[in-house]
Design a protein around this motif. Structure first.
Motif: not given
Length: 74
Positions: A35-39
Motif C-alpha cells: 500500500m502507498p503508506d508502507g503497509t
C-alpha cells in the motif's frame, strides 16, 4: 501481535494462530499487496473458482450461449 523471521532463503513460517485465523491449509496461496503508506495487505487465496459457483443468484431469463451475448464484436 505475532512475529516471524525471514530465513536466508527468503522463507517465512506463518505463526499457527495466524494460519488458523486465515483458515490456511497446506498448498493454499497468499497474495501480498503493498500500500502507498508502507503497509502490506496479506490475503489468503483459499477458495477456488469452483467453490464460488452458485454464490450469486441466477439472472432472470433463459441461459444463452456466449456467441449470442454480443461480446467482443467491436
Amino acid at each position: 501481535m505475532h512475529e516471524a523471521a525471514v530465513t536466508s532463503k527468503g522463507q517465512v513460517t506463518i505463526p499457527a494462530a495466524i494460519r488458523r485465523a486465515l483458515g490456511l491449509r497446506e498448498h493454499d496461496r497468499l497474495t501480498f499487496t503493498p500500500m502507498p503508506d508502507g503497509t502490506v495487505v496479506l490475503r489468503a487465496k483459499t477458495r477456488s473458482l469452483r467453490e464460488l459457483r452458485g454464490l450469486l443468484p441466477a439472472p432472470p431469463g433463459e441461459p444463452r450461449p456466449v456467441e449470442q451475448l454480443g461480446l467482443g464484436q467491436g
